[in-house]
Each structure stands twice: as structure tokens, then as C-alpha cells.
Design a protein around this motif. Structure first.
Motif, PDB file in Angstrom:
ATOM      1  N   VAL A 154      34.014   1.816  -6.936  1.00  0.00           N
ATOM      2  CA  VAL A 154      32.693   2.454  -6.894  1.00  0.00           C
ATOM      3  C   VAL A 154      31.700   1.677  -7.757  1.00  0.00           C
ATOM      4  O   VAL A 154      30.561   1.404  -7.349  1.00  0.00           O
ATOM      5  N   VAL A 155      32.152   1.291  -8.957  1.00  0.00           N
ATOM      6  CA  VAL A 155      31.270   0.557  -9.873  1.00  0.00           C
ATOM      7  C   VAL A 155      30.928  -0.820  -9.309  1.00  0.00           C
ATOM      8  O   VAL A 155      29.783  -1.281  -9.405  1.00  0.00           O
ATOM      9  N   ASN A 156      31.915  -1.492  -8.696  1.00  0.00           N
ATOM     10  CA  ASN A 156      31.674  -2.843  -8.169  1.00  0.00           C
ATOM     11  C   ASN A 156      30.771  -2.844  -6.947  1.00  0.00           C
ATOM     12  O   ASN A 156      30.033  -3.818  -6.717  1.00  0.00           O
ATOM     13  N   THR A 157      30.833  -1.805  -6.135  1.00  0.00           N
ATOM     14  CA  THR A 157      30.015  -1.762  -4.917  1.00  0.00           C
ATOM     15  C   THR A 157      28.644  -1.137  -5.134  1.00  0.00           C
ATOM     16  O   THR A 157      27.753  -1.323  -4.310  1.00  0.00           O
ATOM     17  N   GLN A 158      28.462  -0.444  -6.244  1.00  0.00           N
ATOM     18  CA  GLN A 158      27.180   0.221  -6.466  1.00  0.00           C
ATOM     19  C   GLN A 158      26.019  -0.753  -6.617  1.00  0.00           C
ATOM     20  O   GLN A 158      24.919  -0.483  -6.114  1.00  0.00           O
ATOM     21  N   PRO A 159      26.192  -1.926  -7.284  1.00  0.00           N
ATOM     22  CA  PRO A 159      25.062  -2.869  -7.358  1.00  0.00           C
ATOM     23  C   PRO A 159      24.558  -3.322  -6.000  1.00  0.00           C
ATOM     24  O   PRO A 159      23.359  -3.584  -5.835  1.00  0.00           O
ATOM     25  N   ILE A 160      25.457  -3.435  -5.027  1.00  0.00           N
ATOM     26  CA  ILE A 160      25.021  -3.823  -3.676  1.00  0.00           C
ATOM     27  C   ILE A 160      24.066  -2.772  -3.123  1.00  0.00           C
ATOM     28  O   ILE A 160      23.043  -3.090  -2.505  1.00  0.00           O
ATOM     29  N   ILE A 161      24.420  -1.513  -3.350  1.00  0.00           N
ATOM     30  CA  ILE A 161      23.554  -0.421  -2.874  1.00  0.00           C
ATOM     31  C   ILE A 161      22.250  -0.398  -3.661  1.00  0.00           C
ATOM     32  O   ILE A 161      21.161  -0.210  -3.093  1.00  0.00           O
ATOM     33  N   ASN A 162      22.347  -0.607  -4.983  1.00  0.00           N
ATOM     34  CA  ASN A 162      21.138  -0.572  -5.813  1.00  0.00           C
ATOM     35  C   ASN A 162      20.162  -1.680  -5.430  1.00  0.00           C
ATOM     36  O   ASN A 162      18.947  -1.523  -5.578  1.00  0.00           O
ATOM     37  N   ILE A 199       0.830  -1.207   0.000  1.00  0.00           N
ATOM     38  CA  ILE A 199       0.000   0.000   0.000  1.00  0.00           C
ATOM     39  C   ILE A 199       0.863   1.255   0.000  1.00  0.00           C
ATOM     40  O   ILE A 199       0.595   2.227  -0.721  1.00  0.00           O
ATOM     41  N   PHE A 200       1.931   1.249   0.795  1.00  0.00           N
ATOM     42  CA  PHE A 200       2.810   2.420   0.884  1.00  0.00           C
ATOM     43  C   PHE A 200       4.075   2.238   0.044  1.00  0.00           C
ATOM     44  O   PHE A 200       5.144   2.742   0.393  1.00  0.00           O
ATOM     45  N   GLU A 201       3.936   1.514  -1.059  1.00  0.00           N
ATOM     46  CA  GLU A 201       5.114   1.187  -1.880  1.00  0.00           C
ATOM     47  C   GLU A 201       5.810   2.442  -2.406  1.00  0.00           C
ATOM     48  O   GLU A 201       7.043   2.547  -2.387  1.00  0.00           O
ATOM     49  N   LYS A 202       5.038   3.420  -2.899  1.00  0.00           N
ATOM     50  CA  LYS A 202       5.650   4.634  -3.455  1.00  0.00           C
ATOM     51  C   LYS A 202       6.406   5.419  -2.386  1.00  0.00           C
ATOM     52  O   LYS A 202       7.528   5.893  -2.624  1.00  0.00           O
ATOM     53  N   GLU A 203       5.793   5.550  -1.224  1.00  0.00           N
ATOM     54  CA  GLU A 203       6.468   6.282  -0.146  1.00  0.00           C
ATOM     55  C   GLU A 203       7.719   5.538   0.309  1.00  0.00           C
ATOM     56  O   GLU A 203       8.759   6.150   0.588  1.00  0.00           O
ATOM     57  N   ILE A 204       7.626   4.206   0.374  1.00  0.00           N
ATOM     58  CA  ILE A 204       8.787   3.405   0.773  1.00  0.00           C
ATOM     59  C   ILE A 204       9.907   3.533  -0.257  1.00  0.00           C
ATOM     60  O   ILE A 204      11.087   3.652   0.098  1.00  0.00           O
ATOM     61  N   ASN A 205       9.533   3.537  -1.549  1.00  0.00           N
ATOM     62  CA  ASN A 205      10.545   3.699  -2.592  1.00  0.00           C
ATOM     63  C   ASN A 205      11.261   5.037  -2.477  1.00  0.00           C
ATOM     64  O   ASN A 205      12.468   5.132  -2.734  1.00  0.00           O
ATOM     65  N   GLN A 206      10.508   6.074  -2.084  1.00  0.00           N
ATOM     66  CA  GLN A 206      11.132   7.382  -1.907  1.00  0.00           C
ATOM     67  C   GLN A 206      12.132   7.362  -0.751  1.00  0.00           C
ATOM     68  O   GLN A 206      13.246   7.889  -0.864  1.00  0.00           O
ATOM     69  N   VAL A 207      11.738   6.724   0.347  1.00  0.00           N
ATOM     70  CA  VAL A 207      12.649   6.616   1.492  1.00  0.00           C
ATOM     71  C   VAL A 207      13.883   5.800   1.111  1.00  0.00           C
ATOM     72  O   VAL A 207      15.019   6.165   1.439  1.00  0.00           O
ATOM     73  N   LEU A 208      13.663   4.702   0.392  1.00  0.00           N
ATOM     74  CA  LEU A 208      14.792   3.871  -0.029  1.00  0.00           C
ATOM     75  C   LEU A 208      15.713   4.622  -0.985  1.00  0.00           C
ATOM     76  O   LEU A 208      16.935   4.461  -0.935  1.00  0.00           O
TER      77      LEU A 208
END
Length: 366
Positions: free
Chosen positions: A239-247, A117-126
Motif C-alpha cells: 500500500v505504501v509503495n503504490t500510494q505515490p503512484i496514485i498521489n 482557470i478551472f484548477e480548483k475544480e479540477i483538483n477537487q475531481v482529481l
């Protein structure tokens, strides 16, 4: 057909309900429908929650179905075993463990749907968290490379300062011997005399040193710049190798934590809604009045109970009678001489056989 299905869902005895009124049947069909739709809601909630974990539709449906059937069976069992005694307090005490369990299950059911239900708000926080994590990650990686890069930049700057200083020295020597030749400084004699030649030689020697210094320092600067480029490349690679973990930081726990950062009141009302849905079967049974079905079920149970008590009493009486008869029989034959003589004979034979067997065993040992 649908009514019969919901009666089965209620856990009621169909054979008893068939002889009850239509209103009584409808009451238990309503209780069964509540049990069924509660299980459906549990299936949907569990399926979505597992989909966010496994990201696989068939896995989510499979385990969600198991969860829904589990709750369906649990609700059906508790509703069917909750007896209408006519005492509201006793019935509520019977239902207390189920109500406590309903609170736990309501939390489990409500949380996944809150996430949807709060998917959009959660996506913004994430998104905000991911951006902050990206900046922190770059800062932490930079701390590993920046000190060495700064040392190399300092070396380059020092090498360039050496060249600049030498160039200034050569320029000053050039101005000195030119002024000597023009007679504007030094001996102030116009022409290229011995002093001019001396200053010119000094300038030429410094110029030669400058060329050598430029060659050496440029090689050192090039090596330092190459090293800086390598460090920058390593930094960019990290930076490139660690970015997928963050994504990919959007799993179930991350979303729950993001949900907890949103205002609590909407989530609380959704929890109350699912608590009401989850406790609906038990309260539907509690608030329903004691009807014909309950009286007939109680009558059948009492009949069976009384029959079992009668059988138990009869078996106890039979046992007592049998014991009494056996005692009388054995008392009568206790002083029978014929029986006494027979048993004495057999006892002597048995003792003789034991003595013979012992003798044979001892003889075989010797």
C-alpha cells in the motif's frame, strides 16, 4: 518605434507603406499588433501546458517561446500573403485553410488555460478520483493477502476450539470424580473408593493431555499469528509503495480528463474566445478595405509580372532569330567543295588512325 515594430509584424512592405497615408499605416500596425498578441497568448498557453508536463520553468519557457514564434511566423506569413482582390468570396477562400488551422490551434491554446482557470475544480475531481483509486488499490491488494489470512485465522480458531473442547472434557471428568467422592453421583457411596480412583486417574490423564495440547496448539497459534503479521506487513508495504503512484496522478492527461468531467459550457466559451483571438489576424485582414497600399503593391507586382513576360517574349524571339540565321548559314555552306574536300581528308586520316590502333591491340594480344 512601436508603430514600425507592429508594421513589421504585419508582414507589410515598409518601403511602400512609407509613401501611404497615416491611416493606412495605422491599419497595418493594428493588424501587426493582432498578430503579435496572438503569438504572446500562444506562448503563455504553451508555456503553462509544458510546465504541467515537465514541472520545469526554464524548459516550459524555452519550448513555449518556440511555439509562440512558430505561430507568430505562421500568422505573419498568411496575413502578408493574403491579397486584397476586392472580391470577398475569393479572399475568404484564400483564408479557409488558415481558418481551419486556427480552430485546431485555438483548441491547443485554450486547453492549457482552461486547466489553469478551472484548477480548483479540477483538483477537487482529481482528489475524488485519487481517493477512489486508493480504496480500489487497497481492495485489490487485499485480495492477494486475504485468502491466506483467512485460512490462518480458521486454523487458529480450530486450534483454540480443540483446547476449549479438551478443557470442557477435563472439567466434566473433574466434576465426575468429585461427585463420586461426595457420593452425589455414580455409586453414591461417600469416600474415595476404587471407582473414585479410576475416575480420578482418567481425569488426571485427560489433564495431562490438555497441557500437552495447549503447548502444541499455542505454538501452532503463535506461528500462524506470526505469519498473519508478516502478511499484514507485506500488505501495508504494498500500500505504501503504490500510494505515490496514485498521489502523482495529476499529469496533463489526468487533468484534461478531469476537465472533461466538468460542465462543458464554460470551457466552450473559453474555446470561442481563443478561437476569436487566433482568427483575429486573418479576419482583421479580411474585413479591412482595399487601400492605397494594396493598390501600390498590386501595381508593383503587375509591373514586375509584365517585365518578366516581356523578357520571356524577347528571349523567345531572339531564339527564333538565331535559329533562322543558323539555318541560312549552314544552307549556304552545304555545297561548298573546298569544305567537302577538307572534311573528307580528315575523315580518311581518322579511319587510318583507328585501323592502326586496332592492329596494334590485336598484335599485343597474340
Amino acid at each position: 518605434m512601436l508603430k514600425r515594430f507592429f508594421i513589421i509584424c504585419s508582414g507589410a512592405d515598409s518601403s511602400i507603406l512609407e509613401n501611404c497615408s497615416s491611416g493606412e499605416q495605422n491599419k497595418y500596425a493594428g493588424i501587426g499588433a493582432t498578430v503579435f498578441f496572438t503569438a504572446v497568448m500562444a506562448f503563455i498557453a504553451a508555456g503553462y501546458a509544458l510546465y504541467t508536463v515537465f514541472n520545469n520553468l526554464f524548459t516550459a519557457i524555452f519550448f513555449g517561446l518556440i511555439w509562440g514564434l512558430l505561430l507568430f511566423n505562421l500568422d505573419r506569413y498568411i496575413v502578408s500573403t493574403l491579397k486584397k482582390t476586392g472580391n470577398a468570396l475569393d479572399e475568404f477562400i484564400q483564408a479557409t485553410p488558415r481558418i481551419i488551422l486556427a480552430v485546431i490551434i485555438a483548441i491547443v491554446i485554450a486547453k492549457p488555460l482552461e486547466l489553469k482557470i478551472f484548477e480548483k475544480e479540477i483538483n477537487q475531481v482529481l482528489l475524488e478520483e485519487k481517493n477512489a483509486m486508493t480504496l480500489n488499490n487497497k481492495a485489490q491488494l487485499a485480495e492477494q493477502f486475504t485468502p491466506e489470512i483467512e485460512v490462518l485465522n480458521t486454523q487458529i480458531k480450530n486450534l483454540q476450539n480443540e483446547i476449549t473442547s479438551k478443557e470442557n472434557e477435563v472439567n466434566n471428568l473433574y466434576n465426575t470424580y468429585i461427585s463420586e467422592a461426595e457420593g452425589t453421583a455414580g455409586t453414591k457411596l461417600l469416600g474415595k473408593g476404587p471407582v473414585y480412583k479410576e475416575k480420578r486417574e482418567k481425569h488426571d490423564a485427560a489433564l495431562a493431555d490438555l497441557q500437552i495440547l495447549k503447548t502444541e496448539n499455542k505454538a501452532k497459534i503463535l506461528a500462524a499469528e506470526t505469519k498473519i503479521a508478516e502478511l499484514q506487513g507485506d500488505y501495508n508495504t504494498q500500500v505504501v509503495n503504490t500510494q505515490p503512484i496514485i498521489n502523482n496522478f495529476d499529469g496533463l492527461m489526468a487533468r484534461i480528463n478531469a476537465l472533461n468531467k466538468l460542465p462543458w459550457l464554460p470551457s466552450f466559451f473559453i474555446f470561442l474566445l481563443f478561437l476569436a483571438i487566433e482568427t483575429a489576424p486573418i479576419f482583421a485582414k479580411l474585413i479591412s478595405p482595399k487601400g492605397v497600399y494594396d493598390f501600390k503593391l498590386e501595381d508593383e507586382e503587375d509591373t514586375v509580372k509584365n517585365l518578366m513576360l516581356q523578357n520571356k517574349h524577347q528571349r523567345a524571339a531572339l531564339l527564333n532569330t538565331e535559329n533562322t540565321l543558323n539555318d541560312n548559314v549552314y544552307s549556304n555552306i552545304e555545297n561548298n567543295e573546298e569544305l567537302y574536300a577538307y572534311k573528307s581528308k580528315k575523315a580518311r586520316e581518322l579511319l587510318q588512325m583507328q585501323a592502326d590502333a586496332f592492329y596494334k591491340k590485336q598484335k599485343s594480344i597474340l
